[in-house]
Design a protein around this motif. Structure first.
Motif, mmCIF file in Angstrom:
data_model
loop_
_atom_site.group_PDB
_atom_site.id
_atom_site.type_symbol
_atom_site.label_atom_id
_atom_site.label_comp_id
_atom_site.label_asym_id
_atom_site.label_seq_id
_atom_site.Cartn_x
_atom_site.Cartn_y
_atom_site.Cartn_z
ATOM 1 N N VAL A 172 40.815 42.935 44.175
ATOM 2 C CA VAL A 172 41.852 43.949 43.962
ATOM 3 C C VAL A 172 42.623 44.144 45.260
ATOM 4 O O VAL A 172 42.056 44.101 46.357
ATOM 5 C CB VAL A 172 41.258 45.283 43.468
ATOM 6 C CG1 VAL A 172 40.518 45.066 42.158
ATOM 7 C CG2 VAL A 172 40.326 45.909 44.498
ATOM 8 N N MET A 173 43.938 44.330 45.126
ATOM 9 C CA MET A 173 44.817 44.440 46.289
ATOM 10 C C MET A 173 45.771 45.611 46.103
ATOM 11 O O MET A 173 46.130 45.955 44.978
ATOM 12 C CB MET A 173 45.611 43.139 46.468
ATOM 13 C CG MET A 173 44.749 41.929 46.761
ATOM 14 S SD MET A 173 45.708 40.388 46.857
ATOM 15 C CE MET A 173 45.932 40.044 45.114
ATOM 16 N N GLY A 174 46.194 46.209 47.222
ATOM 17 C CA GLY A 174 47.152 47.296 47.112
ATOM 18 C C GLY A 174 47.056 48.304 48.227
ATOM 19 O O GLY A 174 46.729 47.963 49.369
ATOM 20 N N VAL A 231 42.190 39.518 38.944
ATOM 21 C CA VAL A 231 42.809 40.102 40.133
ATOM 22 C C VAL A 231 43.741 41.229 39.704
ATOM 23 O O VAL A 231 44.424 41.136 38.688
ATOM 24 C CB VAL A 231 43.585 39.038 40.940
ATOM 25 C CG1 VAL A 231 44.651 38.363 40.101
ATOM 26 C CG2 VAL A 231 44.188 39.631 42.203
ATOM 27 N N THR A 232 43.729 42.316 40.475
ATOM 28 C CA THR A 232 44.669 43.408 40.224
ATOM 29 C C THR A 232 45.558 43.581 41.450
ATOM 30 O O THR A 232 45.120 43.374 42.585
ATOM 31 C CB THR A 232 43.952 44.741 39.925
ATOM 32 O OG1 THR A 232 43.441 45.315 41.137
ATOM 33 C CG2 THR A 232 42.827 44.540 38.922
ATOM 34 N N VAL A 251 45.618 38.435 35.560
ATOM 35 C CA VAL A 251 46.295 39.309 36.525
ATOM 36 C C VAL A 251 46.589 40.646 35.848
ATOM 37 O O VAL A 251 47.115 40.688 34.730
ATOM 38 C CB VAL A 251 47.611 38.672 37.022
ATOM 39 C CG1 VAL A 251 48.296 39.588 38.035
ATOM 40 C CG2 VAL A 251 47.336 37.294 37.634
ATOM 41 N N VAL A 252 46.264 41.734 36.539
ATOM 42 C CA VAL A 252 46.502 43.082 36.033
ATOM 43 C C VAL A 252 47.439 43.814 36.987
ATOM 44 O O VAL A 252 47.205 43.836 38.197
ATOM 45 C CB VAL A 252 45.184 43.874 35.899
ATOM 46 C CG1 VAL A 252 45.460 45.292 35.394
ATOM 47 C CG2 VAL A 252 44.216 43.156 34.962
ATOM 48 N N LEU A 276 48.649 41.360 32.502
ATOM 49 C CA LEU A 276 48.314 42.542 31.721
ATOM 50 C C LEU A 276 48.854 43.780 32.431
ATOM 51 O O LEU A 276 48.906 43.825 33.661
ATOM 52 C CB LEU A 276 46.798 42.671 31.557
ATOM 53 C CG LEU A 276 46.094 41.497 30.874
ATOM 54 C CD1 LEU A 276 44.580 41.724 30.855
ATOM 55 C CD2 LEU A 276 46.619 41.294 29.459
ATOM 56 N N VAL A 277 49.247 44.781 31.649
ATOM 57 C CA VAL A 277 49.828 45.996 32.221
ATOM 58 C C VAL A 277 48.972 47.207 31.887
ATOM 59 O O VAL A 277 48.676 47.458 30.712
ATOM 60 C CB VAL A 277 51.256 46.238 31.694
ATOM 61 C CG1 VAL A 277 51.823 47.535 32.276
ATOM 62 C CG2 VAL A 277 52.168 45.065 32.044
#
Length: 255
Positions: free
Chosen positions: A7-9, A76-77, A113-114, A151-152
């Protein structure tokens, strides 16, 4: 079932607002909850959380994307841009072009991917002013996701997140209730069963104008003004913060 989750952000994914000294960086958050639930179904799950509070879109992509790709995630998000939208000036179209390219690189690996839309701040006097920016960000996100096969998680549609009781005292970050609600939505989008439960908050407290003004004044003094001061000094809350889970590692399942 996924075996490598990355996860990234920014602070949202790091888990800021959901204080828990038992977790790295002293915060838990929705991503840790999701990983713990996924581990129930996949005991060999490896999980990395590269998110760092205060990061702008460009910083997230420059500092986390290649590192995340090197881990060869199969899930992965990515969520970034919220801090940019709070700046006095932002080129949303240019920012989302970069976001699109990054999501494209992730999707090309074959990973699931989310991505996320922003929350609707209609019931908060400060964030109501940002609704237009967030709406543009969200439309870009939906188009990118459709084109890239991502995906959202539609947080704009999560009406429960309009309730201030889902938010930490700084009003910028979700608290444990809010992070749990997001984790439940992420797992729903992934189609994964879980044991998480949302809290029924009941009717909201009705405040007088005087009480509301007093709360806003306290918030301005304790949270808004320090944030402004950091901006004026060119500082970020994440300047001395390291990713909470910088490498893939096992995660303890939560039944």
């Amino acid at each position: 079932m996924s075996k490598r989750l990355v996860v990234m952000g920014d602070s949202f994914t790091e888990g800021v607002g959901d204080d828990d000294p038992a977790y790295p960086n002293g915060v838990r958050g929705w991503a840790d909850r999701v990983a713990e639930q996924l581990a129930v179904h996949e005991p060999d799950l490896q999980y990395a959380n590269l998110a760092v509070r205060g990061k702008l879109m460009g910083q997230v992509l420059a500092e986390q994307l290649d590192q995340g790709l090197d881990m060869r995630p199969d899930l992965v998000t990515l969520y970034a841009g919220g801090n940019d939208l709070m700046r006095p000036s932002v080129d949303i179209d240019a920012m989302m072009d970069d976001y699109d390219k990054a999501i494209g690189r992730l999707a090309e690996t074959g990973a699931t991917v989310v991505v996320f839309t922003g929350v609707d701040g209609v019931e908060d006097a400060l964030f109501r002013k940002m609704r237009g920016r967030v709406a543009i960000y969200n439309e870009h996100t939906r188009v990118i996701a459709k084109q890239r096969g991502a995906l959202v998680v539609d947080m704009w549609a999560m009406r429960q997140l309009r309730d201030r009781r889902m938010w930490a005292p700084d009003r910028l970050h979700l608290n444990s209730l809010g992070h749990t609600a997001v984790a439940i939505e992420v797992l729903a989008v992934l189609g994964v069963g879980h044991t998480l439960a949302e809290t029924e908050l009941g009717p909201r407290e009705v405040l007088t104008t005087r009480e509301r003004r007093a709360q806003n004044l306290q918030w301005s003094r304790e949270h808004a003004w320090p944030w402004v001061q950091r901006r004026l000094r060119g500082e970020s809350s994440g300047d001395h913060i390291k990713p909470k889970r910088p490498v893939l590692a096992p995660v303890r399942a939560q039944d």
